[in-house]
Motif scaffolding. Sequence first.
Motif, PDB file in Angstrom:
ATOM      1  N   ARG A 224      -1.923 -25.580 -17.454  1.00  0.00           N
ATOM      2  CA  ARG A 224      -0.737 -24.793 -17.109  1.00  0.00           C
ATOM      3  C   ARG A 224      -0.184 -24.125 -18.367  1.00  0.00           C
ATOM      4  O   ARG A 224       0.143 -22.950 -18.366  1.00  0.00           O
ATOM      5  CB  ARG A 224       0.338 -25.663 -16.481  1.00  0.00           C
ATOM      6  N   TYR A 225      -0.085 -24.881 -19.469  1.00  0.00           N
ATOM      7  CA  TYR A 225       0.444 -24.361 -20.731  1.00  0.00           C
ATOM      8  C   TYR A 225      -0.358 -23.146 -21.195  1.00  0.00           C
ATOM      9  O   TYR A 225       0.205 -22.093 -21.494  1.00  0.00           O
ATOM     10  CB  TYR A 225       0.420 -25.467 -21.783  1.00  0.00           C
TER      11      TYR A 225
ATOM     12  N   LEU B 221       0.842 -19.215 -21.433  1.00  0.00           N
ATOM     13  CA  LEU B 221       0.780 -18.419 -22.665  1.00  0.00           C
ATOM     14  C   LEU B 221       0.013 -17.124 -22.442  1.00  0.00           C
ATOM     15  O   LEU B 221       0.447 -16.054 -22.891  1.00  0.00           O
ATOM     16  CB  LEU B 221       0.128 -19.222 -23.791  1.00  0.00           C
ATOM     17  N   ARG B 222      -1.126 -17.206 -21.766  1.00  0.00           N
ATOM     18  CA  ARG B 222      -1.914 -15.990 -21.488  1.00  0.00           C
ATOM     19  C   ARG B 222      -1.121 -15.003 -20.649  1.00  0.00           C
ATOM     20  O   ARG B 222      -1.138 -13.792 -20.899  1.00  0.00           O
ATOM     21  CB  ARG B 222      -3.226 -16.349 -20.788  1.00  0.00           C
ATOM     22  N   ALA B 223      -0.417 -15.520 -19.639  1.00  0.00           N
ATOM     23  CA  ALA B 223       0.366 -14.644 -18.772  1.00  0.00           C
ATOM     24  C   ALA B 223       1.490 -13.970 -19.558  1.00  0.00           C
ATOM     25  O   ALA B 223       1.746 -12.773 -19.385  1.00  0.00           O
ATOM     26  CB  ALA B 223       0.936 -15.433 -17.594  1.00  0.00           C
ATOM     27  N   ALA B 224       2.155 -14.726 -20.434  1.00  0.00           N
ATOM     28  CA  ALA B 224       3.222 -14.144 -21.257  1.00  0.00           C
ATOM     29  C   ALA B 224       2.643 -13.079 -22.187  1.00  0.00           C
ATOM     30  O   ALA B 224       3.225 -11.997 -22.345  1.00  0.00           O
ATOM     31  CB  ALA B 224       3.929 -15.235 -22.060  1.00  0.00           C
ATOM     32  N   ASP B 225       1.499 -13.370 -22.794  1.00  0.00           N
ATOM     33  CA  ASP B 225       0.846 -12.387 -23.664  1.00  0.00           C
ATOM     34  C   ASP B 225       0.509 -11.119 -22.897  1.00  0.00           C
ATOM     35  O   ASP B 225       0.756 -10.003 -23.373  1.00  0.00           O
ATOM     36  CB  ASP B 225      -0.438 -12.961 -24.264  1.00  0.00           C
ATOM     37  N   ASP B 226      -0.056 -11.286 -21.711  1.00  0.00           N
ATOM     38  CA  ASP B 226      -0.436 -10.130 -20.886  1.00  0.00           C
ATOM     39  C   ASP B 226       0.776  -9.282 -20.513  1.00  0.00           C
ATOM     40  O   ASP B 226       0.720  -8.050 -20.561  1.00  0.00           O
ATOM     41  CB  ASP B 226      -1.158 -10.583 -19.616  1.00  0.00           C
ATOM     42  N   MET B 227       1.882  -9.943 -20.148  1.00  0.00           N
ATOM     43  CA  MET B 227       3.087  -9.203 -19.772  1.00  0.00           C
ATOM     44  C   MET B 227       3.668  -8.450 -20.966  1.00  0.00           C
ATOM     45  O   MET B 227       4.116  -7.310 -20.818  1.00  0.00           O
ATOM     46  CB  MET B 227       4.134 -10.145 -19.177  1.00  0.00           C
TER      47      MET B 227
ATOM     48  N   GLN C 295       9.636 -22.142 -23.170  1.00  0.00           N
ATOM     49  CA  GLN C 295       9.702 -22.893 -21.911  1.00  0.00           C
ATOM     50  C   GLN C 295       8.381 -23.602 -21.635  1.00  0.00           C
ATOM     51  O   GLN C 295       8.365 -24.763 -21.227  1.00  0.00           O
ATOM     52  CB  GLN C 295      10.042 -21.976 -20.738  1.00  0.00           C
ATOM     53  N   ALA C 296       7.283 -22.898 -21.853  1.00  0.00           N
ATOM     54  CA  ALA C 296       5.966 -23.495 -21.630  1.00  0.00           C
ATOM     55  C   ALA C 296       5.765 -24.671 -22.574  1.00  0.00           C
ATOM     56  O   ALA C 296       5.268 -25.736 -22.164  1.00  0.00           O
ATOM     57  CB  ALA C 296       4.871 -22.441 -21.833  1.00  0.00           C
ATOM     58  N   GLY C 297       6.162 -24.517 -23.825  1.00  0.00           N
ATOM     59  CA  GLY C 297       6.025 -25.588 -24.803  1.00  0.00           C
ATOM     60  C   GLY C 297       6.883 -26.795 -24.463  1.00  0.00           C
ATOM     61  O   GLY C 297       6.438 -27.944 -24.584  1.00  0.00           O
TER      62      GLY C 297
END
Length: 65
Positions: A20-21, A25-31, A48-50
């Motif tokens: 999930r973490y 992170l990948r989703a945040a980077d992509d956005m 939040q992920a951390g």
Amino acid sequence: MAAWSKLFALPAHFISAEERYFRLLRAADDMERADLITGEEWRKLVQQAGMALASTAECMGGTGH
């Protein structure tokens, strides 16, 4: 953002905390790369992920650090 929030809220029996973490992170980077969020919003999502990963580590007997 809705997809990120949905992934963040998935119960542990659907996805491991580590997976999930890294997906968050990948989703945040992509956005951020797509200019859907600002750098400040990206930092908040990563934090939040951390925190979610750290709290899972604490629940599993780790120190969370």
